[in-house]
Enzyme design. Structure first.
Site, PDB file in Angstrom:
ATOM      1  N   GLU A  41      29.089 -25.055  -7.772  1.00  0.00           N
ATOM      2  CA  GLU A  41      30.549 -25.078  -7.861  1.00  0.00           C
ATOM      3  C   GLU A  41      31.011 -23.984  -8.815  1.00  0.00           C
ATOM      4  O   GLU A  41      30.696 -24.029 -10.010  1.00  0.00           O
ATOM      5  CB  GLU A  41      31.025 -26.443  -8.375  1.00  0.00           C
ATOM      6  CG  GLU A  41      32.492 -26.488  -8.737  1.00  0.00           C
ATOM      7  CD  GLU A  41      32.852 -27.693  -9.600  1.00  0.00           C
ATOM      8  OE1 GLU A  41      33.893 -27.628 -10.274  1.00  0.00           O
ATOM      9  OE2 GLU A  41      32.098 -28.678  -9.598  1.00  0.00           O
ATOM     10  N   THR A  69      37.950 -26.800  -9.949  1.00  0.00           N
ATOM     11  CA  THR A  69      39.250 -26.726 -10.629  1.00  0.00           C
ATOM     12  C   THR A  69      40.341 -26.303  -9.642  1.00  0.00           C
ATOM     13  O   THR A  69      41.168 -25.442  -9.938  1.00  0.00           O
ATOM     14  CB  THR A  69      39.198 -25.786 -11.853  1.00  0.00           C
ATOM     15  OG1 THR A  69      37.973 -25.973 -12.561  1.00  0.00           O
ATOM     16  CG2 THR A  69      40.346 -26.094 -12.812  1.00  0.00           C
ATOM     17  N   LYS A 129      34.923 -37.703  -7.842  1.00  0.00           N
ATOM     18  CA  LYS A 129      34.390 -37.199  -9.106  1.00  0.00           C
ATOM     19  C   LYS A 129      34.978 -38.031 -10.246  1.00  0.00           C
ATOM     20  O   LYS A 129      36.179 -37.992 -10.489  1.00  0.00           O
ATOM     21  CB  LYS A 129      34.773 -35.724  -9.248  1.00  0.00           C
ATOM     22  CG  LYS A 129      34.585 -35.115 -10.613  1.00  0.00           C
ATOM     23  CD  LYS A 129      35.137 -33.703 -10.612  1.00  0.00           C
ATOM     24  CE  LYS A 129      35.355 -33.174 -12.002  1.00  0.00           C
ATOM     25  NZ  LYS A 129      35.939 -31.808 -11.980  1.00  0.00           N
TER      26      LYS A 129
END
Length: 219
Positions: A41, A69, A129
């Site tokens: 990521e 993000t 998450k």
């Protein structure tokens, strides 16, 4: 009407979070893939993130490459155009989930409380998450959340090291997000990619050990 996510499309195991103050060198991808990390990521807060995503995808490695993000639909579209195979958000955004859904790209959606976790799942997250999990009790918190929400694939993120990764895998979590314990500005400053490879191998080994423990029925 609710839309439930599809955990089969979400990266499983160790998700390495690349959050840096400078553009990520390709040696990071090589070290992580050599260690068997299945998902990388690159956060959009990292300089040159989109270019790195495109470059790492073009390299054709075994690991999935995604963007982290992601907070707005525009960021989601940019990440998808760069070639991101999955998106990771710090919060639950219905607009981001809708944009990603239209593009057919899975989202590991950020949430913390049971209400947020359930909401993210019902809005179409491929997995949720749980962030920042270390600030609210780590494995003990995850175990408590799993009791009423056993069908939701969880990705604990925040303060995850090898020991924590094994604990989360033993609890049956879908994946873990690992940031500073693996990739840091120190790695790029010193060029210690062998150290990165060793830490990543320890993490993937710990995850596999925990997953085997879970499969054996001993969380």
């Amino acid at each position: 009407m609710t839309t439930l996510g599809n955990p089969a499309t979400a990266p499983a195991g160790v998700v390495a979070i690349v959050r840096l103050r400078t553009a990520p060198p390709d040696a990071i991808r090589t070290a992580l893939e050599d260690a068997g990390v299945p998902a990388l990521e690159i956060t959009l807060t990292t300089p040159g993130a989109e270019a790195a995503i495109a470059r790492w995808r073009a390299a054709g490695g075994a690991a999935a490459v995604g963007a982290g993000t992601v907070r707005t639909p525009d960021e989601a579209r940019r990440a998808v155009r760069a070639g991101a195979q999955f998106l990771v958000t710090p919060t639950t955004s219905a607009a981001v989930l809708e944009t990603a859904g239209e593009a057919g790209v899975p989202v590991l959606c950020g949430a913390l409380t049971p209400t947020e976790i359930d909401t993210a799942w019902r809005l179409g997250a491929a997995a949720v998450k749980v962030f920042p999990v270390d600030a609210v009790g780590g494995p003990a918190y995850v175990r408590a959340v799993q009791a009423p929400l056993p069908d939701i694939p969880l990705v604990p993120t925040g303060g995850v090291d090898a020991a924590a990764a094994r604990s989360y895998a033993a609890l049956g979590c879908h994946a873990v997000g690992v940031g500073g314990h693996l990739v840091s500005d120190r790695v790029t400053a010193t060029g210690d990619f062998d150290g990165l490879r060793a830490r990543a191998a320890a993490l993937t080994g710990a995850w596999q050990a925990g997953a085997a423990q879970h499969a054996g029925g001993t969380p």
